[in-house]
Design a protein around this motif. Structure first.
Motif, PDB file in Angstrom:
ATOM      1  N   TYR A   1       0.847  -1.192   0.000  1.00  0.00           N
ATOM      2  CA  TYR A   1       0.000   0.000   0.000  1.00  0.00           C
ATOM      3  C   TYR A   1       0.884   1.244   0.000  1.00  0.00           C
ATOM      4  N   ARG A   2       0.639   2.150  -0.939  1.00  0.00           N
ATOM      5  CA  ARG A   2       1.487   3.318  -1.096  1.00  0.00           C
ATOM      6  C   ARG A   2       1.044   4.416  -0.132  1.00  0.00           C
ATOM      7  N   LEU A   3       1.871   4.677   0.893  1.00  0.00           N
ATOM      8  CA  LEU A   3       1.591   5.743   1.845  1.00  0.00           C
ATOM      9  C   LEU A   3       1.880   7.110   1.240  1.00  0.00           C
ATOM     10  N   THR A   4       2.951   7.210   0.467  1.00  0.00           N
ATOM     11  CA  THR A   4       3.279   8.405  -0.314  1.00  0.00           C
ATOM     12  C   THR A   4       3.847   7.916  -1.636  1.00  0.00           C
ATOM     13  N   ASP A   5       4.203   8.833  -2.502  1.00  0.00           N
ATOM     14  CA  ASP A   5       4.797   8.424  -3.779  1.00  0.00           C
ATOM     15  C   ASP A   5       6.077   7.633  -3.579  1.00  0.00           C
ATOM     16  N   ASP A   6       6.765   7.881  -2.448  1.00  0.00           N
ATOM     17  CA  ASP A   6       8.076   7.259  -2.232  1.00  0.00           C
ATOM     18  C   ASP A   6       8.086   6.228  -1.107  1.00  0.00           C
ATOM     19  N   LEU A   7       6.945   5.991  -0.463  1.00  0.00           N
ATOM     20  CA  LEU A   7       6.929   5.137   0.724  1.00  0.00           C
ATOM     21  C   LEU A   7       5.817   4.104   0.600  1.00  0.00           C
ATOM     22  N   VAL A   8       6.201   2.814   0.705  1.00  0.00           N
ATOM     23  CA  VAL A   8       5.247   1.716   0.544  1.00  0.00           C
ATOM     24  C   VAL A   8       5.106   0.960   1.853  1.00  0.00           C
TER      25      VAL A   8
ATOM     26  N   VAL B   1       5.066  -3.135   8.230  1.00  0.00           N
ATOM     27  CA  VAL B   1       6.313  -3.454   7.541  1.00  0.00           C
ATOM     28  C   VAL B   1       6.435  -2.519   6.343  1.00  0.00           C
ATOM     29  N   LEU B   2       7.492  -1.698   6.335  1.00  0.00           N
ATOM     30  CA  LEU B   2       7.732  -0.719   5.279  1.00  0.00           C
ATOM     31  C   LEU B   2       8.833  -1.216   4.348  1.00  0.00           C
ATOM     32  N   THR B   3       8.688  -0.960   3.071  1.00  0.00           N
ATOM     33  CA  THR B   3       9.719  -1.343   2.110  1.00  0.00           C
ATOM     34  C   THR B   3      10.915  -0.394   2.232  1.00  0.00           C
TER      35      THR B   3
ATOM     36  N   LEU C   1       6.516   9.252   9.858  1.00  0.00           N
ATOM     37  CA  LEU C   1       7.262   8.664   8.758  1.00  0.00           C
ATOM     38  C   LEU C   1       7.536   9.747   7.725  1.00  0.00           C
ATOM     39  N   PRO C   2       8.479   9.553   6.827  1.00  0.00           N
ATOM     40  CA  PRO C   2       8.772  10.585   5.829  1.00  0.00           C
ATOM     41  C   PRO C   2       7.540  10.933   4.993  1.00  0.00           C
ATOM     42  N   GLY C   3       7.066  12.164   5.129  1.00  0.00           N
ATOM     43  CA  GLY C   3       5.952  12.643   4.327  1.00  0.00           C
ATOM     44  C   GLY C   3       4.577  12.241   4.795  1.00  0.00           C
ATOM     45  N   VAL C   4       4.479  11.498   5.893  1.00  0.00           N
ATOM     46  CA  VAL C   4       3.161  11.034   6.325  1.00  0.00           C
ATOM     47  C   VAL C   4       3.163  10.781   7.829  1.00  0.00           C
ATOM     48  N   GLU C   5       2.043  11.089   8.450  1.00  0.00           N
ATOM     49  CA  GLU C   5       1.830  10.745   9.848  1.00  0.00           C
ATOM     50  C   GLU C   5       0.774   9.649   9.896  1.00  0.00           C
ATOM     51  N   VAL C   6       1.067   8.572  10.610  1.00  0.00           N
ATOM     52  CA  VAL C   6       0.132   7.464  10.763  1.00  0.00           C
ATOM     53  C   VAL C   6      -0.459   7.527  12.161  1.00  0.00           C
ATOM     54  N   ILE C   7      -1.782   7.579  12.227  1.00  0.00           N
ATOM     55  CA  ILE C   7      -2.477   7.507  13.514  1.00  0.00           C
ATOM     56  C   ILE C   7      -2.998   6.083  13.656  1.00  0.00           C
ATOM     57  N   LEU C   8      -2.560   5.398  14.703  1.00  0.00           N
ATOM     58  CA  LEU C   8      -2.946   4.004  14.916  1.00  0.00           C
ATOM     59  C   LEU C   8      -3.977   3.938  16.038  1.00  0.00           C
ATOM     60  N   LEU C   9      -5.215   3.628  15.672  1.00  0.00           N
ATOM     61  CA  LEU C   9      -6.313   3.588  16.628  1.00  0.00           C
ATOM     62  C   LEU C   9      -6.596   2.171  17.084  1.00  0.00           C
ATOM     63  N   ASP C  10      -7.190   2.053  18.249  1.00  0.00           N
ATOM     64  CA  ASP C  10      -7.823   0.801  18.651  1.00  0.00           C
ATOM     65  C   ASP C  10      -9.241   0.814  18.111  1.00  0.00           C
ATOM     66  N   GLU C  11      -9.940  -0.333  18.170  1.00  0.00           N
ATOM     67  CA  GLU C  11     -11.260  -0.426  17.555  1.00  0.00           C
ATOM     68  C   GLU C  11     -12.276   0.485  18.239  1.00  0.00           C
ATOM     69  N   ALA C  12     -12.219   0.604  19.551  1.00  0.00           N
ATOM     70  CA  ALA C  12     -13.182   1.452  20.254  1.00  0.00           C
ATOM     71  C   ALA C  12     -13.036   2.907  19.828  1.00  0.00           C
ATOM     72  N   THR C  13     -11.798   3.377  19.680  1.00  0.00           N
ATOM     73  CA  THR C  13     -11.582   4.758  19.247  1.00  0.00           C
ATOM     74  C   THR C  13     -11.962   4.932  17.780  1.00  0.00           C
ATOM     75  N   ALA C  14     -11.677   3.926  16.961  1.00  0.00           N
ATOM     76  CA  ALA C  14     -12.051   4.002  15.543  1.00  0.00           C
ATOM     77  C   ALA C  14     -13.559   4.129  15.379  1.00  0.00           C
ATOM     78  N   ASP C  15     -14.311   3.524  16.303  1.00  0.00           N
ATOM     79  CA  ASP C  15     -15.769   3.623  16.231  1.00  0.00           C
ATOM     80  C   ASP C  15     -16.276   5.005  16.616  1.00  0.00           C
ATOM     81  N   ARG C  16     -15.401   5.867  17.146  1.00  0.00           N
ATOM     82  CA  ARG C  16     -15.786   7.247  17.477  1.00  0.00           C
ATOM     83  C   ARG C  16     -15.299   8.246  16.429  1.00  0.00           C
ATOM     84  N   LEU C  17     -14.671   7.727  15.366  1.00  0.00           N
ATOM     85  CA  LEU C  17     -14.089   8.611  14.361  1.00  0.00           C
ATOM     86  C   LEU C  17     -15.095   8.941  13.259  1.00  0.00           C
TER      87      LEU C  17
END
Length: 768
Positions: free
Chosen positions: A482-489, A537-539, A577-593
């Motif tokens: 999955y391409r997170l940015t043009d340069d980061l997979v 896992v990032l390439t 990460l370079p060019g991108v911020e990843v927010i990692l949620l748990d399922e309960a928090t994802a259900d409030r998004l």
């Protein structure tokens, strides 16, 4: 390493070319909005498009609730709504048409457009929808019998009546079609007509002759229906069905929907009505696996209705898992029935499906809650949140996903076999897996599992890097390459993509709250899979910051960076990460998004209460509920029921009409309870057979008990309650009667047992 680990292998072939031009599609003068149907997906403006549609019946909702319901639908991730046009509602007597109040079809479509929703109009003439005579007016039935007219055919006398209905309906739609710059993108003719393809063709031609010009023309395709090439077949998928026999524990048609399978047809939906109406069922033996049209659902169960003889208790997780498996099986358009419940109209003899009008089933006279994501009275259910997570992902990634084809890795009906599939474009894709079936037929966990997917370029991606146990009752969709940015997979992850925002469109926090994170980075929101350690896992060799650290290693013969997350997933877990911020949620928090706004104004909102945007002001509206007071508790009165009866073409149990022995309650509703409330509900927690709620001589609600609470909306009858009071009539539950209920409540004792009746206040706050 998990003991007894097993790696499941799958080789992906790239999708073949798409075919075009099979369906005649009406164009628009704006190329950016042109809609075309290919053999695999629908395009809009030349770009693959993954629509999400929910059924909402305007004529079964008070008009003053349209805006709120449509706002919640949009906030829930829908891109469009569908609605039946019930003939009986609009032409109660020959030649007299009604289009006012909550029958204002045009007003409903305009309200949907204000929320940015497209519309599919289900024109009928016959609709079903658990309506009396399938939505046909009583006078039409009487007229057809008197003059020996064949309904739902090309009988000229019938077509003359249909032409009058279509003429009036289409007049309401002028200026609102896609070709005219409006929201109406499609029309469905008829419903569940299996053996009259010429008649379906006639109906489209008639509507077009009367001036209806839309890009998409559909017809229901389940049950082996013979759909002409002029129409796009659309399909159903239900987790259970009230229309099955009372002796059926889990209908045969439901199990395949919890397996990855490209089969589109559902041979069980409407089968009992099909038999009752004498339809030719020979064609229903052929299930559709391949088709020159996209895999589109229009009636994927957003819940399930109840009948007197059989009362399914479909859960939110049942619904969300089924929806996810349909995506994994190749769906290119998610369509739910129902997405918002409603209430049958008050008419003499009732407006509902019943044995009295030739159906096999008796259903409630007033309630059409359908256990939908948005309930009959605006209640927000668990699957509203679970489905929203899927819809946010589809909005972000659906354009690419729509082009991808499915390769099934495993998952027959055998309980111990891993159920998994990959949707891929040949280079990247999404891994779907499930150990989910409804609780009474649950699947075991899968122990020591890895998946190895080999793509068209010969490279294999193994996920997770170490085998894991997949808990029972789990389903997930993991990204591959999955391409997170043009340069980061993101080579793989044991987390699900929820959504992504560009750096110019991001605000994060609670409604009305602040903004966090680095404004120079895009944002990708992931959700950890419960019970499985989060792994990204990032390439390549990638610097990692924030709440995680990176370990550089080799995996599958490729240099990678494995991201180890420190702490628990949640809104505070942000990986830089370079060019991108990843927010990692748990399922309960994802259900409030929620993701609110359009285009560059899209922003993240975390809210425990349902929220939506008011299209007029652009402000956030929040709906919260709280228990106001208890008006009844712990009552176990004596009650008796009449002699049980059976009826209808399937000789099923008939809903009782003798309430002389019912337990009667008259809860006191204090006038001050209404003060300042946006909505006031009476929530009854009890066990009984059938309940009815009266205000004076007006039946405002009824309920076939099946294990859930009974909500009664008092908002619009405040004055009548003050004058006449509220009266509840409850008939006693008899476990030996032969009514099917879920095993979870099957041991409920006989009689009437009212545990509590609470007033529930719903409050509306704007601008927070």
């Amino acid at each position: 390493m998990v003991p007894s680990a097993e790696t499941h292998h799958l080789r992906i072939q790239p999708p073949g070319p798409v075919q075009r031009g099979r369906l005649r599609v009406t164009g628009t003068s704006d190329p950016a909005e042109s809609i075309e149907v290919t053999s695999r997906y629908v395009e809009r403006g030349g770009t693959p498009w993954f629509p999400i549609t929910g059924e909402i019946h305007y004529s079964r909702l008070p008009r003053h609730r349209w805006n709120e319901t449509l706002g919640l639908a949009r906030a829930g991730g829908l891109t469009s709504v569908a609605c039946y046009v019930f003939w009986r509602h609009h032409e109660p007597s020959p030649g007299t048409f009604q289009w006012t109040d909550n029958l204002d079809l045009r007003g409903f479509i305009e309200a949907a457009a204000a929320h940015g929703l497209d519309v599919i109009v289900r024109l009928g003439p016959w609709s079903h929808g658990e309506a009396r005579h399938g939505g046909f007016p009583d006078w039409l039935i009487d007229w057809a019998q008197e003059h020996t007219v064949a309904l739902r055919t090309d009988d000229p006398a019938y077509l003359e009546r249909v032409r009058a209905l279509y003429r009036e309906t289409i007049a309401q739609l002028r200026g609102l079609t896609h070709a005219e710059g409006g929201p109406i993108i499609g029309a469905q003719v008829e419903n569940e007509l299996y053996d009259q393809p010429e008649h379906l063709t006639t109906l489209r031609r008639m509507a077009e002759e009367l001036g209806l010009e839309v890009p998409l023309w559909t017809a229901t395709g389940w049950g082996g229906a013979q759909v002409p090439e002029t129409l796009l077949p659309v399909y159903s998928a239900y987790a259970d069905g009230f229309w099955a026999d009372a002796q059926t524990d889990w209908p045969h048609f439901a199990a395949p929907h919890y397996q990855f399978d490209e089969t589109r047809d559902d041979l069980g939906t409407g089968a009992d009505v099909r038999a009752a109406l004498g339809a030719d069922d020979d064609a229903s033996e052929a299930a559709v696996r391949t088709s020159p049209t996209p895999f589109i659902t229009c009636e994927m169960g957003g819940g399930m209705h109840v009948a007197y003889h059989r009362r399914p208790r479909v859960t939110g997780r049942d619904i969300a898992a089924l929806a996810a498996l349909k995506i994994g099986s190749g769906s290119a358009w998610q369509g739910y029935y129902m997405y918002a419940g409603g209430t049958q109209r008050e008419v003499l003899g009732g407006d509902q499906e019943s044995q009295a009008t030739g159906y096999p089933n008796d259903v409630p006279q007033r309630s059409y809650d359908f256990a939908a994501p948005i309930g009959e009275h605006g209640q927000i259910r668990e699957h509203y949140h679970l489905l929203r997570r899927q819809h946010l992902w589809l909005q972000a990634e659906g354009s690419r996903l729509a082009t991808m084809t499915t390769t099934v890795g495993g998952g027959s009906g055998a309980p111990g076999e891993p159920r998994w599939a990959v949707r891929s474009d040949g280079y990247s894709g999404w891994l779907f897996a499930s150990t989910y079936q409804p609780a009474r037929v649950g699947l075991p966990p899968q122990q020591g599992v890895q998946f190895a997917v080999t793509f068209d370029d010969g490279e294999t991606v193994t996920v997770p890097s170490r085998a894991v146990d997949i808990p029972a009752g789990t389903w997930f969709t993991w990204p591959l390459r999955y391409r997170l940015t043009d340069d980061l997979v993101l080579r793989s992850a044991t987390c699900q993509v929820v959504t992504r925002l560009s750096r110019r469109a991001r605000q994060a926090g609670t409604p009305g709250g602040g903004q966090t994170g680095d404004p120079g980075r895009d944002v990708v929101v992931l959700c950890a899979t419960a019970g499985i350690p989060p792994e990204l896992v990032l390439t390549g060799h990638v610097p990692v910051g924030g709440c995680a650290r990176g370990v550089h290693t080799e995996h599958d013969g490729v240099e990678v960076t494995v991201v180890h997350v420190g702490g628990e997933p949640g809104a505070q877990c942000r990986i830089q990460l370079p060019g991108v911020e990843v927010i990692l949620l748990d399922e309960a928090t994802a259900d409030r998004l929620y993701v609110l706004g359009e285009g560059q104004q899209r922003r993240l909102h975390f809210s425990a209460d349902p929220v939506y945007l008011d299209p007029q002001t652009g402000e956030v509206v929040r709906l919260s509920q709280r228990k106001d007071s208890r008006v009844l508790s712990d009552l176990h009165p004596e009650a008796t029921a009449g002699v049980p009866r059976t009826g209808g073409p399937a000789d099923r149990l008939t809903a009782p009409d003798d309430y002389s022995g019912a337990a009667v309650f008259c809860p006191e509703i204090p006038p001050e309870a209404f003060g300042g409330a946006h909505r006031l509900l009476l929530r009854v927690e009890a066990s009984f057979d059938v309940g009815r709620a009266w205000v004076g001589d007006r039946l405002i609600s009824d309920h076939f008990w099946h294990g859930r609470v009974w909500d009664i909306d008092l908002t619009d009858v405040q004055q009548q309650v003050a004058e006449h009071g509220l009266r509840l009539e409850l008939l006693p539950w008899d476990p030996d009667l032969g009514v099917w209920v879920d095993p979870a409540v099957r041991d409920t004792p006989a009689g009437v047992h009212l545990r509590a009746a609470d007033l529930i206040r719903v409050e509306r706050t704007v601008g927070v």
